[in-house]
Design a protein around this motif. Structure first.
Motif, mmCIF file in Angstrom:
data_model
loop_
_atom_site.group_PDB
_atom_site.id
_atom_site.type_symbol
_atom_site.label_atom_id
_atom_site.label_comp_id
_atom_site.label_asym_id
_atom_site.label_seq_id
_atom_site.Cartn_x
_atom_site.Cartn_y
_atom_site.Cartn_z
ATOM 1 N N VAL A 5 44.956 29.108 34.056
ATOM 2 C CA VAL A 5 45.934 30.043 34.605
ATOM 3 C C VAL A 5 45.184 31.131 35.370
ATOM 4 N N LEU A 6 45.583 31.334 36.607
ATOM 5 C CA LEU A 6 45.037 32.394 37.445
ATOM 6 C C LEU A 6 46.106 33.475 37.548
ATOM 7 N N VAL A 7 45.767 34.699 37.155
ATOM 8 C CA VAL A 7 46.691 35.834 37.226
ATOM 9 C C VAL A 7 46.175 36.786 38.303
ATOM 10 N N VAL A 8 47.058 37.177 39.206
ATOM 11 C CA VAL A 8 46.709 38.117 40.273
ATOM 12 C C VAL A 8 47.596 39.347 40.113
ATOM 13 N N MET A 9 46.952 40.534 40.088
ATOM 14 C CA MET A 9 47.668 41.782 39.859
ATOM 15 C C MET A 9 47.277 42.819 40.914
ATOM 16 N N ASP A 10 48.262 43.566 41.391
ATOM 17 C CA ASP A 10 48.021 44.694 42.280
ATOM 18 C C ASP A 10 47.569 45.864 41.405
ATOM 19 N N HIS A 45 46.751 25.222 36.856
ATOM 20 C CA HIS A 45 46.112 23.957 37.198
ATOM 21 C C HIS A 45 45.796 23.207 35.915
ATOM 22 N N ARG A 46 46.132 21.925 35.881
ATOM 23 C CA ARG A 46 45.817 21.105 34.716
ATOM 24 C C ARG A 46 44.514 20.374 34.964
ATOM 25 N N GLY A 47 43.614 20.426 34.008
ATOM 26 C CA GLY A 47 42.334 19.744 34.133
ATOM 27 C C GLY A 47 41.216 20.692 34.504
ATOM 28 N N VAL A 48 40.168 20.128 35.054
ATOM 29 C CA VAL A 48 38.955 20.885 35.402
ATOM 30 C C VAL A 48 39.183 21.674 36.693
ATOM 31 N N VAL A 49 38.722 22.914 36.716
ATOM 32 C CA VAL A 49 38.848 23.754 37.910
ATOM 33 C C VAL A 49 37.531 23.739 38.674
ATOM 34 N N ASP A 50 37.629 23.449 39.966
ATOM 35 C CA ASP A 50 36.480 23.556 40.861
ATOM 36 C C ASP A 50 36.877 24.496 41.993
ATOM 37 N N GLY A 51 36.042 24.604 43.005
ATOM 38 C CA GLY A 51 36.325 25.520 44.104
ATOM 39 C C GLY A 51 37.613 25.205 44.832
#
Length: 148
Positions: free
Chosen positions: A69-74, A86-92
């Motif tokens: 999970v990527l969280v973006v906050m102001d 994203h499910r699974g391995v995270v790459d670039g």
């Protein structure tokens, strides 16, 4: 951010890094306990046109599947801009895909604060930020949280 290049842009030829700033603030910035002075995050919000922060963390589902999970906050408004999953391995490529889904339809910030996770060193991530014209600012490790 290369601090030497930043100093050169404003005409200064002094070397400064995050540790120097941290030591100066710790030694010299002592607001009165009853003062209504701004917090560090408020100060950053006023100094920058826009500053977002992001964090990436892993969650396990009930079926023992890994989701990132990527969280973006102001930072200034403390508003959650969005989440990317994203499910699974995270790459670039996956990291860029998550971030680009979060920012779709948003006015982009000038600055993005991230930690020192190795995922943010991927070539694709760096290229994505260059294309979007967003400057990445790394957080200072081991610094106490804001007083806000």
């Amino acid at each position: 951010m290369n601090t030497n290049r930043a100093a050169d842009r404003v005409g200064l030829r002094i070397e400064i890094n995050k540790d120097v700033v941290r030591r100066i603030l710790a030694a010299r910035y002592q607001p009165e306990p009853d003062s209504a002075g701004p917090s560090w995050l408020t100060f950053l919000g006023h100094m920058k046109d826009s500053l977002w922060s992001l964090d990436l963390f892993r969650c396990e589902s009930a079926a023992l599947r890994t989701h990132w999970v990527l969280v973006v906050m102001d930072q200034f408004t403390r508003r959650i801009v969005g989440f990317g999953v994203h499910r699974g391995v995270v790459d670039g490529v996956a990291l860029c895909r998550m971030f680009n889904r979060v920012i779709r339809g948003q006015t982009l910030p000038k600055y993005l604060s991230s930690d020192h996770d190795p995922l943010y060193r991927f070539h694709q991530w760096q290229a994505n930020l260059r294309i979007l014209e967003v400057m990445e600012i790394k957080t200072v490790p081991s610094v106490p949280l804001s007083q806000a």
